[in-house]
Design a protein around this motif. Structure first.
Motif, PDB file in Angstrom:
ATOM      1  N   ASP A 115      63.626  30.406  37.653  1.00  0.00           N
ATOM      2  CA  ASP A 115      63.606  31.493  36.679  1.00  0.00           C
ATOM      3  C   ASP A 115      64.373  31.033  35.449  1.00  0.00           C
ATOM      4  O   ASP A 115      65.583  30.806  35.526  1.00  0.00           O
ATOM      5  N   PRO A 116      63.706  30.887  34.305  1.00  0.00           N
ATOM      6  CA  PRO A 116      64.391  30.355  33.124  1.00  0.00           C
ATOM      7  C   PRO A 116      65.544  31.229  32.644  1.00  0.00           C
ATOM      8  O   PRO A 116      66.415  30.746  31.918  1.00  0.00           O
ATOM      9  N   HIS A 117      65.567  32.494  33.032  1.00  0.00           N
ATOM     10  CA  HIS A 117      66.627  33.398  32.586  1.00  0.00           C
ATOM     11  C   HIS A 117      67.666  33.668  33.667  1.00  0.00           C
ATOM     12  O   HIS A 117      68.578  34.473  33.475  1.00  0.00           O
ATOM     13  N   ASN A 118      67.528  33.010  34.816  1.00  0.00           N
ATOM     14  CA  ASN A 118      68.480  33.191  35.909  1.00  0.00           C
ATOM     15  C   ASN A 118      68.795  31.831  36.519  1.00  0.00           C
ATOM     16  O   ASN A 118      68.308  31.486  37.602  1.00  0.00           O
ATOM     17  N   LEU A 119      69.634  31.086  35.826  1.00  0.00           N
ATOM     18  CA  LEU A 119      69.986  29.746  36.263  1.00  0.00           C
ATOM     19  C   LEU A 119      71.222  29.793  37.158  1.00  0.00           C
ATOM     20  O   LEU A 119      71.955  30.780  37.199  1.00  0.00           O
ATOM     21  N   ALA A 120      71.447  28.711  37.899  1.00  0.00           N
ATOM     22  CA  ALA A 120      72.676  28.601  38.677  1.00  0.00           C
ATOM     23  C   ALA A 120      73.866  28.603  37.726  1.00  0.00           C
ATOM     24  O   ALA A 120      73.806  28.056  36.621  1.00  0.00           O
ATOM     25  N   GLY A 121      74.942  29.249  38.152  1.00  0.00           N
ATOM     26  CA  GLY A 121      76.130  29.329  37.310  1.00  0.00           C
ATOM     27  C   GLY A 121      77.370  28.915  38.066  1.00  0.00           C
ATOM     28  O   GLY A 121      77.398  28.932  39.307  1.00  0.00           O
ATOM     29  N   ARG A 122      78.408  28.539  37.322  1.00  0.00           N
ATOM     30  CA  ARG A 122      79.646  28.073  37.950  1.00  0.00           C
ATOM     31  C   ARG A 122      80.219  29.120  38.889  1.00  0.00           C
ATOM     32  O   ARG A 122      80.689  28.812  39.980  1.00  0.00           O
ATOM     33  N   TRP A 123      80.186  30.390  38.474  1.00  0.00           N
ATOM     34  CA  TRP A 123      80.801  31.441  39.269  1.00  0.00           C
ATOM     35  C   TRP A 123      79.786  32.148  40.151  1.00  0.00           C
ATOM     36  O   TRP A 123      80.072  32.478  41.301  1.00  0.00           O
ATOM     37  N   GLN A 124      78.608  32.375  39.640  1.00  0.00           N
ATOM     38  CA  GLN A 124      77.636  33.162  40.387  1.00  0.00           C
ATOM     39  C   GLN A 124      76.951  32.359  41.480  1.00  0.00           C
ATOM     40  O   GLN A 124      76.540  32.896  42.495  1.00  0.00           O
ATOM     41  N   GLY A 125      76.829  31.059  41.286  1.00  0.00           N
ATOM     42  CA  GLY A 125      76.192  30.221  42.281  1.00  0.00           C
ATOM     43  C   GLY A 125      74.711  30.043  42.031  1.00  0.00           C
ATOM     44  O   GLY A 125      74.191  30.315  40.937  1.00  0.00           O
ATOM     45  N   ALA A 126      73.996  29.593  43.054  1.00  0.00           N
ATOM     46  CA  ALA A 126      72.589  29.234  42.923  1.00  0.00           C
ATOM     47  C   ALA A 126      71.694  30.462  42.878  1.00  0.00           C
ATOM     48  O   ALA A 126      72.009  31.513  43.433  1.00  0.00           O
ATOM     49  N   PHE A 127      70.551  30.322  42.212  1.00  0.00           N
ATOM     50  CA  PHE A 127      69.505  31.339  42.209  1.00  0.00           C
ATOM     51  C   PHE A 127      68.550  30.996  43.336  1.00  0.00           C
ATOM     52  O   PHE A 127      67.951  29.920  43.365  1.00  0.00           O
ATOM     53  N   ARG A 128      68.404  31.912  44.293  1.00  0.00           N
ATOM     54  CA  ARG A 128      67.662  31.659  45.521  1.00  0.00           C
ATOM     55  C   ARG A 128      66.399  32.530  45.551  1.00  0.00           C
ATOM     56  O   ARG A 128      66.410  33.662  45.077  1.00  0.00           O
ATOM     57  N   VAL A 129      65.326  32.001  46.134  1.00  0.00           N
ATOM     58  CA  VAL A 129      64.042  32.697  46.153  1.00  0.00           C
ATOM     59  C   VAL A 129      63.518  32.762  47.584  1.00  0.00           C
ATOM     60  O   VAL A 129      63.696  31.839  48.381  1.00  0.00           O
ATOM     61  N   GLY A 130      62.873  33.882  47.907  1.00  0.00           N
ATOM     62  CA  GLY A 130      62.289  34.046  49.231  1.00  0.00           C
ATOM     63  C   GLY A 130      61.092  34.967  49.182  1.00  0.00           C
ATOM     64  O   GLY A 130      60.642  35.394  48.113  1.00  0.00           O
ATOM     65  N   HIS A 131      60.575  35.284  50.342  1.00  0.00           N
ATOM     66  CA  HIS A 131      59.413  36.153  50.456  1.00  0.00           C
ATOM     67  C   HIS A 131      59.831  37.623  50.400  1.00  0.00           C
ATOM     68  O   HIS A 131      60.982  37.976  50.648  1.00  0.00           O
ATOM     69  N   LEU A 132      58.882  38.489  50.070  1.00  0.00           N
ATOM     70  CA  LEU A 132      59.134  39.922  50.011  1.00  0.00           C
ATOM     71  C   LEU A 132      59.690  40.404  51.348  1.00  0.00           C
ATOM     72  O   LEU A 132      59.171  40.060  52.412  1.00  0.00           O
ATOM     73  N   ASP A 133      60.752  41.210  51.281  1.00  0.00           N
ATOM     74  CA  ASP A 133      61.455  41.656  52.489  1.00  0.00           C
ATOM     75  C   ASP A 133      61.353  43.171  52.610  1.00  0.00           C
ATOM     76  O   ASP A 133      62.145  43.921  52.033  1.00  0.00           O
ATOM     77  N   ALA A 134      60.358  43.645  53.385  1.00  0.00           N
ATOM     78  CA  ALA A 134      60.157  45.082  53.541  1.00  0.00           C
ATOM     79  C   ALA A 134      61.294  45.729  54.317  1.00  0.00           C
ATOM     80  O   ALA A 134      61.608  46.900  54.098  1.00  0.00           O
TER      81      ALA A 134
END
Length: 425
Positions: free
Chosen positions: A292-311
């Motif tokens: 996601d170009p607008h949600n990059l990994a950050g020093r404090w927030q950590g990695a941007f993780r992606v998964g499947h829809l979770d009902a």
């Protein structure tokens, strides 16, 4: 249009900003009211002409001329971050953002001392970090809980009281974190905050009551329900009430009838999470394939993780909030191009099949136990198929807004967005 409350049903980053921008551009909307969180919010809005802004404290409807922003008493106001955000909006052609802003005098102030404390405390956790934006949000709330004289927006109108409260806060920081990072001196901080008071209209609670009678208002939430301070998966949560509760409290105080505002829940067509914590449907392949170009990994927030829809997680979010009137589903363009996306219908935890998580009253011990269980959970998948239809089926809630891209023009109202529910009439 009526009043609308916009809440993210996941871990945040689902597209609240782009939904609020669409509602305001479709209007008419008098104002956006921020009702939780602070400068750590990151609500991305992209216009058709390519201009992009990450809204933090200003309402995400600010690109629409005339739409005001009100920072309610539930907001944590960071004047320094607000000034930087106003500068960026000015560079994009929005010169009057501060002129359209009001702030409740009872809102807590976030300062450089809170920010430094936040980073020191999170660093001390080492590998056990909870995840943070490093903006001082949790420290602002925690300090106020133990210090009745915590600085508030109204103090910016009284330089003597402001300096006294900032001095007490700075001394607390130095005592609590003697080896912490350097911070600005009190005079410099006080001067900046006093300048903020000279530029922004600081108001009492009655201002919002009047604002609600001038036209339709969009209440814009921050973070997501699964990060809620009481109902999220503790301790990987935010120090903020991310449900509809704060917005509905403000409406009730203004004399609005219970249920008079439409509840709009926002989710992506697939799941994401920024930073550590349980994420049952996480898929490293999707993380690699769907940056996601607008949600990059950050020093404090950590990695941007992606998964499947979770009902299962989304049902839990609906249960703890009391349900929504309609859903806004974003990133449907991505889902349409990814036939490999799936939907998780149940978890397997210690040999037990679980389709619904318990949603009870606030209890952090119970939430911590739930988190422990989720860290052992395994997803039970089915094909996602046509995302919007599957979401309606598994959540038993109508999809009233579909988003196929970041701009307002990429939104499609369905099932009569202008007429659904209680307020959009």
């Amino acid at each position: 249009m009526g009043h609308v409350i916009v809440v993210d049903l996941g871990f945040g980053d689902a597209g609240k900003g782009t939904v609020v921008d669409h509602l305001c551009s479709a209007g008419p909307v008098a104002a956006v009211v921020r009702f939780n969180g602070g400068a750590q919010a990151a609500h991305n809005v992209v216009l058709d002409d390519g201009r992009h802004h990450t809204f933090a404290q200003f309402g995400s409807g600010t690109f629409t001329p005339g739409v005001r922003t009100h920072l309610s008493r539930f907001m944590l106001v960071d004047p320094l971050a607000l000034a930087a955000e106003a500068d960026h909006l000015r560079a994009l052609g929005v010169a009057d953002a501060l002129d359209r802003l009001t702030a409740d005098r009872d809102a807590l102030l976030t300062t450089p001392y809170h920010r430094a404390a936040n980073r020191a405390r999170e660093s001390a956790r080492g590998a056990a970090r909870h995840g943070s934006c490093g903006m001082g949000i949790g420290e602002t709330v925690a300090y106020a809980q133990t210090h009745p004289d915590a600085p508030r927006v109204g103090d910016c109108l009284s330089p003597i009281r402001l300096r006294r409260r900032l001095s007490e806060l700075r001394d607390w920081y130095r005592d609590e974190f003697p080896s912490g990072e350097d911070v600005p001196d009190v005079d410099a901080c006080a001067d900046a905050f006093t300048a903020f008071a000279g530029r922004v209209e600081i108001v009492r609670a009655e201002h919002l009551h009047r604002l609600l009678r001038t036209g339709s208002v969009v209440f814009e939430g921050a973070q997501g329900v699964l990060l809620d301070e009481w109902h999220g998966f503790h301790p990987y949560t935010t120090w903020s009430t991310t449900t509809f509760a704060n917005a509905e409290t403000l409406l009730a105080e203004a004399g609005e009838a219970a249920g008079s505002a439409t509840r709009l829940g926002v989710l992506r067509a697939y799941a994401t999470r920024h930073g550590p914590g349980p994420f049952v449907t996480e898929d490293p392949a999707l993380t690699a394939d769907l940056p996601d170009p607008h949600n990059l990994a950050g020093r404090w927030q950590g990695a941007f993780r992606v998964g499947h829809l979770d009902a299962v997680a989304l049902r839990y979010a609906l249960d703890v909030t009391g349900g929504v009137d309609g859903l806004a589903v974003t990133h449907l363009d991505v889902a349409g191009a990814r036939p490999d996306l799936r939907v998780c219908l149940e978890y397997e935890i210690d040999g037990e099949r679980v389709g619904r998580l318990e949603a009870g009253p606030p209890d952090l011990d119970r939430q911590a136990a739930l988190t422990h269980r989720l860290l052992r959970a395994r997803p039970g998948y089915a094909p996602l198929g046509r995302a919007e239809e599957t979401i309606e089926d598994v959540l038993r809630t109508p999809v009233v807004l579909r988003s196929y891209g970041p701009a307002a023009s990429a939104k499609k109202a369905v099932k009569g967005l202008a007429t659904f529910g209680r307020a959009l009439t």
